[in-house]
Design a protein around this motif. Structure first.
Motif, PDB file in Angstrom:
ATOM      1  N   LEU A 184       0.831  -1.197   0.000  1.00  0.00           N
ATOM      2  CA  LEU A 184       0.000   0.000   0.000  1.00  0.00           C
ATOM      3  C   LEU A 184       0.869   1.251   0.000  1.00  0.00           C
ATOM      4  CD1 LEU A 184      -2.740  -1.098   2.559  1.00  0.00           C
ATOM      5  CD2 LEU A 184      -2.816  -1.231   0.059  1.00  0.00           C
ATOM      6  N   ARG A 185       0.313   2.344  -0.525  1.00  0.00           N
ATOM      7  CA  ARG A 185       1.020   3.626  -0.564  1.00  0.00           C
ATOM      8  C   ARG A 185       0.226   4.671   0.207  1.00  0.00           C
ATOM      9  NH1 ARG A 185      -1.675   6.543  -4.560  1.00  0.00           N
ATOM     10  NH2 ARG A 185      -2.950   5.254  -5.966  1.00  0.00           N
ATOM     11  N   ASP A 186       0.858   5.809   0.412  1.00  0.00           N
ATOM     12  CA  ASP A 186       0.222   6.908   1.158  1.00  0.00           C
ATOM     13  C   ASP A 186      -0.340   6.403   2.488  1.00  0.00           C
ATOM     14  OD1 ASP A 186       0.752   8.608  -1.011  1.00  0.00           O
ATOM     15  OD2 ASP A 186      -1.155   8.111  -1.969  1.00  0.00           O
ATOM     16  N   VAL A 187       0.474   5.634   3.191  1.00  0.00           N
ATOM     17  CA  VAL A 187       0.034   5.002   4.439  1.00  0.00           C
ATOM     18  C   VAL A 187       0.129   5.998   5.595  1.00  0.00           C
ATOM     19  CG1 VAL A 187       0.539   3.159   6.091  1.00  0.00           C
ATOM     20  CG2 VAL A 187       0.686   2.712   3.626  1.00  0.00           C
ATOM     21  N   SER A 188      -0.901   5.994   6.441  1.00  0.00           N
ATOM     22  CA  SER A 188      -0.928   6.852   7.627  1.00  0.00           C
ATOM     23  C   SER A 188      -1.516   6.069   8.788  1.00  0.00           C
ATOM     24  CB  SER A 188      -1.781   8.103   7.381  1.00  0.00           C
ATOM     25  OG  SER A 188      -1.251   8.901   6.344  1.00  0.00           O
ATOM     26  N   ALA A 189      -1.320   6.600   9.991  1.00  0.00           N
ATOM     27  CA  ALA A 189      -1.894   5.987  11.187  1.00  0.00           C
ATOM     28  C   ALA A 189      -2.060   7.043  12.260  1.00  0.00           C
ATOM     29  CB  ALA A 189      -1.013   4.845  11.702  1.00  0.00           C
ATOM     30  N   ARG A 190      -3.009   6.794  13.151  1.00  0.00           N
ATOM     31  CA  ARG A 190      -3.148   7.658  14.313  1.00  0.00           C
ATOM     32  C   ARG A 190      -3.737   6.852  15.470  1.00  0.00           C
ATOM     33  NH1 ARG A 190      -7.591   9.988  11.217  1.00  0.00           N
ATOM     34  NH2 ARG A 190      -9.587   9.694  12.282  1.00  0.00           N
ATOM     35  N   LEU A 191      -3.533   7.368  16.664  1.00  0.00           N
ATOM     36  CA  LEU A 191      -4.042   6.733  17.875  1.00  0.00           C
ATOM     37  C   LEU A 191      -5.379   7.355  18.231  1.00  0.00           C
ATOM     38  CD1 LEU A 191      -3.206   4.667  20.144  1.00  0.00           C
ATOM     39  CD2 LEU A 191      -2.504   6.676  21.468  1.00  0.00           C
ATOM     40  N   LEU A 192      -6.401   6.522  18.408  1.00  0.00           N
ATOM     41  CA  LEU A 192      -7.712   6.956  18.867  1.00  0.00           C
ATOM     42  C   LEU A 192      -7.826   6.646  20.355  1.00  0.00           C
ATOM     43  CD1 LEU A 192      -9.891   5.373  16.020  1.00  0.00           C
ATOM     44  CD2 LEU A 192      -8.917   7.682  16.090  1.00  0.00           C
ATOM     45  N   THR A 193      -8.311   7.582  21.152  1.00  0.00           N
ATOM     46  CA  THR A 193      -8.487   7.354  22.590  1.00  0.00           C
ATOM     47  C   THR A 193      -9.922   7.683  22.979  1.00  0.00           C
ATOM     48  OG1 THR A 193      -7.768   9.602  23.144  1.00  0.00           O
ATOM     49  CG2 THR A 193      -6.071   7.896  23.083  1.00  0.00           C
ATOM     50  N   TRP A 194     -10.447   6.920  23.926  1.00  0.00           N
ATOM     51  CA  TRP A 194     -11.797   7.177  24.429  1.00  0.00           C
ATOM     52  C   TRP A 194     -11.992   6.449  25.755  1.00  0.00           C
ATOM     53  CZ3 TRP A 194     -10.623   3.493  20.889  1.00  0.00           C
ATOM     54  CH2 TRP A 194     -11.213   2.235  21.000  1.00  0.00           C
ATOM     55  N   GLU A 195     -13.141   6.677  26.376  1.00  0.00           N
ATOM     56  CA  GLU A 195     -13.527   5.968  27.599  1.00  0.00           C
ATOM     57  C   GLU A 195     -14.683   5.034  27.280  1.00  0.00           C
ATOM     58  OE1 GLU A 195     -14.468   9.070  30.396  1.00  0.00           O
ATOM     59  OE2 GLU A 195     -12.445   9.019  31.253  1.00  0.00           O
ATOM     60  N   HIS A 196     -14.473   3.762  27.559  1.00  0.00           N
ATOM     61  CA  HIS A 196     -15.531   2.777  27.355  1.00  0.00           C
ATOM     62  C   HIS A 196     -16.375   2.696  28.626  1.00  0.00           C
ATOM     63  CE1 HIS A 196     -17.696  -0.619  25.845  1.00  0.00           C
ATOM     64  NE2 HIS A 196     -17.317  -1.380  26.865  1.00  0.00           N
ATOM     65  N   ARG A 197     -17.680   2.894  28.476  1.00  0.00           N
ATOM     66  CA  ARG A 197     -18.591   2.893  29.619  1.00  0.00           C
ATOM     67  C   ARG A 197     -19.441   1.637  29.614  1.00  0.00           C
ATOM     68  NH1 ARG A 197     -19.459   7.606  32.510  1.00  0.00           N
ATOM     69  NH2 ARG A 197     -18.012   9.273  31.906  1.00  0.00           N
ATOM     70  N   THR A 198     -19.401   0.921  30.732  1.00  0.00           N
ATOM     71  CA  THR A 198     -20.152  -0.308  30.862  1.00  0.00           C
ATOM     72  C   THR A 198     -20.468  -0.485  32.349  1.00  0.00           C
ATOM     73  OG1 THR A 198     -20.091  -2.691  30.384  1.00  0.00           O
ATOM     74  CG2 THR A 198     -17.978  -1.645  30.921  1.00  0.00           C
ATOM     75  N   ASP A 199     -20.650  -1.713  32.804  1.00  0.00           N
ATOM     76  CA  ASP A 199     -20.815  -1.993  34.231  1.00  0.00           C
ATOM     77  C   ASP A 199     -20.114  -3.310  34.540  1.00  0.00           C
ATOM     78  OD1 ASP A 199     -22.899  -4.290  34.178  1.00  0.00           O
ATOM     79  OD2 ASP A 199     -23.863  -2.736  32.971  1.00  0.00           O
ATOM     80  N   LEU A 200     -19.945  -3.600  35.816  1.00  0.00           N
ATOM     81  CA  LEU A 200     -19.155  -4.771  36.209  1.00  0.00           C
ATOM     82  C   LEU A 200     -19.680  -6.063  35.601  1.00  0.00           C
ATOM     83  CD1 LEU A 200     -18.417  -4.048  39.978  1.00  0.00           C
ATOM     84  CD2 LEU A 200     -16.711  -4.264  38.151  1.00  0.00           C
ATOM     85  N   ASP A 201     -20.974  -6.289  35.677  1.00  0.00           N
ATOM     86  CA  ASP A 201     -21.527  -7.547  35.177  1.00  0.00           C
ATOM     87  C   ASP A 201     -21.434  -7.650  33.657  1.00  0.00           C
ATOM     88  OD1 ASP A 201     -22.140  -8.476  37.714  1.00  0.00           O
ATOM     89  OD2 ASP A 201     -24.197  -7.739  37.667  1.00  0.00           O
ATOM     90  N   SER A 202     -21.749  -6.571  32.956  1.00  0.00           N
ATOM     91  CA  SER A 202     -21.705  -6.615  31.497  1.00  0.00           C
ATOM     92  C   SER A 202     -20.286  -6.857  30.991  1.00  0.00           C
ATOM     93  CB  SER A 202     -22.244  -5.312  30.911  1.00  0.00           C
ATOM     94  OG  SER A 202     -23.610  -5.140  31.226  1.00  0.00           O
TER      95      SER A 202
END
Length: 259
Positions: A184-202
């Motif tokens: 592949l050409r013109d290759v790029s990458a970046r880091l995505l960050t977020w907070e995953h919200r759930t609960d203990l049982d799930s």
């Protein structure tokens, strides 16, 4: 026809109720960088419950999807018309068949990432995009939680399915190198960050059903071991609780390139 992936056999419902919600977060970014334009042909590799494929349909793409596990295929077919059984690096499509090809958290589950990336590129038409996501290293807090539970419960980690000679660094440099190696050409990458919200049982649904590093280590264990792991999980997850909500910081590497 490919053999089912034993790691996910019969676990489509549990996946849809747990990890699918985590993996869904990157779907818009994945399609933003991959395209295609409305009316273009897109392949979603490792579709799981079909989240990325459904979003691509909503954006006007002509979508095909593939997964290595029959129950995942069945689940995805309830949402996406064209879903086949197949796996990397032997996708059941001809060369240059799609304007865009995406693989959301799939390349981190194959024993030969370079061959997998090459197959993604093979089925992409010249000028089309390939886009992938993988979990980074070092592990963000969400993934590190499972590693810490393994240690605290005295469970050995599962061996990597990727031989060291075939592995790649789970960094922006590592993932861009993987795609460049696929031609592949013109290759790029970046880091995505977020907070995953759930609960203990799930969030426990995944390990309780044999998914992920902790789930694989718990498979076939006796009730006492399961209970010990659950206690350690609750103890180590406590700092991430806000009321009943489990709020886990996480991240993903998004990489893309042009055929």
């Amino acid at each position: 026809m490919p053999a089912p992936d034993a790691k996910w056999t019969g676990r489509a419902t549990a996946f849809a109720d747990s990890y699918a919600h985590l993996c869904a977060h990157t779907a818009p970014d994945l399609l933003d960088v991959a395209g295609p334009a409305p009316g273009g042909a897109l392949l979603d590799v490792g579709t799981g419950s079909g989240t990325v494929a459904v979003l691509a349909l909503e954006r006007g793409a002509r979508v095909a999807a593939v997964d290595a596990e029959p129950t995942m295929v069945e689940l995805a077919r309830s949402r996406v018309p064209d879903v086949r059984l197949g796996r990397l690096p032997e996708l059941p499509y001809p060369d240059a068949a799609f304007d865009a090809v995406v693989a959301n958290f799939v390349v981190n589950h194959v024993p030969d990432p370079a061959r997998a990336a090459a197959d993604l590129a093979r089925v992409t038409a010249p000028g089309g995009r390939v886009a992938i996501t993988v979990w980074p290293r070092p592990a963000p807090p969400l993934q590190q939680l499972w590693n810490d539970v393994l240690d605290a419960a005295g469970l050995p980690p599962s061996p990597s399915i990727v031989p060291p000679a075939l592995n790649f660094e789970r960094t922006t440099e590592g993932v861009t190198g993987l795609l460049r190696g696929a031609g592949l050409r013109d290759v790029s990458a970046r880091l995505l960050t977020w907070e995953h919200r759930t609960d203990l049982d799930s969030w426990w649904i995944g390990p309780a059903n044999g998914m992920g590093a902790l789930g694989e280590a718990l498979a076939g264990r006796d009730e006492a071991t399961m209970a010990r792991a659950r206690r350690e999980y609750e103890r180590l997850a406590a700092p991430f609780l806000t009321g009943d909500d489990l709020v886990l910081p996480t991240a993903a590497l998004l990489a893309w390139g042009t055929r």
